[in-house]
Design an enzyme around this catalytic site. Structure first.
Site, PDB file in Angstrom:
ATOM      1  N   HIS A   1     -27.556 -17.450  24.175  1.00  0.00           N
ATOM      2  CA  HIS A   1     -26.540 -17.285  25.209  1.00  0.00           C
ATOM      3  C   HIS A   1     -25.808 -18.583  25.536  1.00  0.00           C
ATOM      4  O   HIS A   1     -24.838 -18.563  26.291  1.00  0.00           O
ATOM      5  CB  HIS A   1     -27.176 -16.744  26.497  1.00  0.00           C
TER       6      HIS A   1
ATOM      7  N   HIS B   1      -4.073   3.207  -3.358  1.00  0.00           N
ATOM      8  CA  HIS B   1      -4.274   2.607  -2.038  1.00  0.00           C
ATOM      9  C   HIS B   1      -3.552   1.276  -1.879  1.00  0.00           C
ATOM     10  O   HIS B   1      -2.692   1.148  -1.001  1.00  0.00           O
ATOM     11  CB  HIS B   1      -5.772   2.416  -1.778  1.00  0.00           C
TER      12      HIS B   1
ATOM     13  N   GLU C   1     -17.333  -5.706  24.467  1.00  0.00           N
ATOM     14  CA  GLU C   1     -16.468  -6.867  24.568  1.00  0.00           C
ATOM     15  C   GLU C   1     -15.234  -6.756  23.683  1.00  0.00           C
ATOM     16  O   GLU C   1     -14.114  -7.065  24.116  1.00  0.00           O
ATOM     17  CB  GLU C   1     -17.248  -8.141  24.203  1.00  0.00           C
TER      18      GLU C   1
ATOM     19  N   HIS D   1       0.848  -1.193   0.000  1.00  0.00           N
ATOM     20  CA  HIS D   1       0.000   0.000   0.000  1.00  0.00           C
ATOM     21  C   HIS D   1       0.887   1.248   0.000  1.00  0.00           C
ATOM     22  O   HIS D   1       1.291   1.717   1.061  1.00  0.00           O
ATOM     23  CB  HIS D   1      -0.893   0.005   1.234  1.00  0.00           C
TER      24      HIS D   1
END
Length: 683
Positions: A490, A261, A428, A26
């Site tokens: 869950h 890029h 999380e 890049h």
């Protein structure tokens, strides 16, 4: 100005030449951020190329890690041990210039970046660790912890959701020594970002409580330098400097395009770029004036020497604190920790409590957090469920001026030290990547909790900790269908097996208080890998055991046929983990009534057991005996142990009380015993 342009153009030349030679990489972002690098590295960053690990250096994180040739070029030019031949080997096997920066490979690289958004999140962890260490160790007239964390980041980092999690926390924690420079070039791989990235970035960060500077001209070195100087005056707020840049700056036909890029410019365009930049030097050839302008070895040695003098004075005034600081920064545990572990394991064995393994974890943590002030805990809004807090780790809080507040004293914390338990909120992924930054910074061993099924949210940061060999502990509770009525959203099914697939990650699923204590001890003593602890919601009875010495090997013989009155050798082996160990013991008892002798092996950590020598493995799992594995989860990983059958679950769970679910899915002693009998009949 002429010298600064020369310094920036050297980065551009090295970036386009290395990418071209590798035919991969890049070039655009390094070329666009070159002037930003000149401003930061040339005028503000405190570092020493001859000692990349000097403690009070500023930390630099290249969050948009695809721009790796920026940091490789700067490290080479500034005098780090990164010779030009390594730049010529960009992206080649065993080079120090990998496709994305990797900590431990390239001197001067602080963290492995590439997965976008995690770098800026690591930077938040760096800045948090700096702030907490300063609060803990600095004394009036003796500021031995006093450095900044800088990060370069791009549009991709800001589009990733983790940037929201982390940057919101950085504002809440008032991390005034965190300074991020945003490469606002408006281009990503798919082209101009306007159709899909319409955020008002400045207002977004102001809402987080950040100080925002800009937009400014990212190619104006003095302007960028002034912005950094202004940001360094902040005590209470992190700073975002918005730098408007051109991707592929200097390239006549590729600048401001997606073409710059992620692909080489091509020989023809490189020639045109050299002409546009008035850069007449051949590929990888740099004039001595460039090296002279960039060389930071002498200035780095000076700034480190000055800090060494400060630390010597600190050590004379506060010898105990200095020794503790040195130990912590080396990542060494106290000499007394072995005895702490021994006492905790013996206590667990002696008390033989029937508790959930999440509670067993908290019991172990009570002992370990009291013994280890470097343990820095937390939870993603589930503290009361994960049980990650202890009497020694009150909640971490910050005052209106950004200061770390001291807690009320108690028996375990008589001096009212700053809190050591972080409320991460429902974040999380951010929690996991921030913990990586804390571990990389040094001085703390971070641990954080959530439900096991939510490890999916944080998985890539867990993987990065394993890749970087960082001591981070993930406390995952509610580990199976045993959590009951919350249902399949869950209830973890594939998660244990999935985590075990991550190289260099230790996974423990303990069956009782002793195994849980050992799991924690192994995690804390293991300085080169992260650990995942998989813990139950439901209570687990203690499993009587004659010997505690082999638990740390990941699997051990828990019960021989003699336990149930059979004086003959085992005819089969039941392997179980976690809550299912009790099923295995009950099945052993049932089979004994039919004169079938069975050995029960508890295997709390398959990953640890797999590292043991062959002799030990054969001793635990003798050849020629049918083996049956029992675990409330996906079965695929168990077949490598040569099992004849697995009592597991390869579907999603159901919403019902735990006891009902155990019967429904066949997790009963009757079914385990029947499975063993069927395996014996098939011999």
């Amino acid at each position: 100005m002429a010298q600064q342009a020369l310094m920036a153009n050297a980065i551009r030349a090295l970036a386009m030449d290395a990418v071209q030679l590798a035919n991969s990489g890049h070039p655009g972002a390094p070329m666009g951020m070159a002037d930003m690098a000149v401003a930061l590295w040339g005028e503000h960053l405190r570092h020493n190329p001859t000692n990349p690990h000097w403690f009070d250096r500023d930390r630099f994180v290249l969050s948009n890690g695809h721009a790796s040739m920026l940091i490789y070029a700067v490290l080479h030019l500034a005098g780090y041990d990164l010779p030009i031949d390594e730049l010529k080997r960009f992206r080649q096997l065993h080079s120090k210039t990998a496709g994305h920066p990797e900590v431990g490979i390239t001197p001067g690289v602080e963290t492995t970046t590439g997965p976008l958004g995690q770098g800026i999140t690591n930077a938040v962890g760096f800045a948090l660790a700096e702030k907490l260490l300063a609060s803990e160790f600095n004394r009036d007239g003796h500021s031995i912890v006093d450095h900044h964390t800088y990060a370069f980041l791009g549009d991709g980092c800001l589009m990733e959701g983790i940037s929201h999690e982390a940057c919101a926390l950085a504002g809440a924690w008032k991390l005034g020594k965190l300074i991020a420079l945003y490469d606002d070039n408006g281009i990503s791989i798919d082209g101009p970002v306007k159709p899909w990235f319409i955020d008002n970035t400045a207002e977004r960060f102001k809402a987080y409580g950040w100080n925002v500077i800009g937009p400014i001209d990212g190619h104006d070195v003095p302007e960028v330098s002034r912005a950094i100087a202004e940001a360094k005056k902040q005590d209470e707020r992190p700073t975002l400097i918005i730098c408007k840049t051109q991707i592929g700056k200097g390239s006549p036909n590729r600048a401001n395009t997606a073409k710059a890029h992620g692909e080489p410019l091509g020989a023809e365009e490189i020639g045109l770029t050299r002409s546009a930049l008035n850069w007449s030097h051949a590929a990888f050839e740099l004039p001595q004036a460039v090296y002279d302008a960039w060389d930071a070895k002498a200035s780095g040695a000076e700034v480190e020497a000055a800090w060494n003098q400060k630390f010597d004075a600190y050590a004379e005034a506060f010898p105990d604190l200095a020794a503790e600081f040195t130990r912590r920064m080396k990542g060494e545990l106290p000499r007394s920790f072995h005895q702490t572990v021994l006492d905790a394991v013996v206590a667990a064995h002696t008390k033989a409590e029937t508790v959930a393994s999440r509670k067993a974890s908290q019991i172990a943590l009570e002992a370990f957090t009291a013994a280890l002030p470097e343990l820095l805990g937390g939870s993603a809004d589930l503290t009361g469920s994960n049980l990650t807090n202890t009497k020694s780790t009150p909640a971490l809080r910050f005052g209106s001026q950004g200061e770390v507040l001291r807690s009320e004293g108690n028996e375990q914390n008589p001096d009212g030290l700053p809190g050591r338990h972080i409320n991460y909120g429902v974040r999380e992924f951010g929690m996991a990547a921030i913990m990586n930054g804390v571990a990389l910074h040094g001085g703390y061993i971070p641990y954080g909790g959530t439900f096991l099924t939510f490890s999916d949210y944080s998985r890539n940061a867990i993987r990065m900790a394993a890749l970087m060999k960082q001591r981070v502990v993930h406390v995952f509770t509610h580990d199976s269908i045993g959590l009951g009525e919350d249902g399949p959203t869950h209830q973890s099914i594939e998660h244990a097996a999935s985590l075990r697939l991550i190289p260099n990650l230790d996974v423990w699923r303990p069956a009782d208080t002793a195994e849980t204590t050992v799991a924690w001890a192994v995690a804390l003593q293991n300085a080169t890998r992260p650990t995942a602890l998989l813990l139950s919601r439901q209570n687990l009875p203690y499993s009587p055991k004659a010997d505690l010495s082999d638990i740390n090997k990941g699997a051990y013989v828990l019960a021989e046929p003699e336990r149930v009155g059979l004086k003959k050798k085992a005819q089969a082996v039941i392997i179980a983990t976690g809550s299912e160990v009790q099923l295995a013991l009950a099945a052993q008892e049932q089979l004994a009534t039919r004169k079938i002798a069975v050995r029960v092996v508890s295997m709390p950590s398959t990953t640890t057991f797999d590292r043991q020598d062959l002799a030990y493995k054969k001793r635990v799992l003798p050849a020629g005996l049918p083996r049956v594995a029992v675990e409330m989860g996906a079965t695929d990983g168990w077949w490598k142990y040569g099992v004849a059958a697995v009592v597991g679950i390869d579907t999603y769970g159901e919403s019902a009380p735990a006891g009902v679910l155990f019967k429904h899915f066949g997790f009963t002693a009757d079914n385990v015993a029947a499975t063993v009998e069927a395996a014996l009949r098939r011999r």
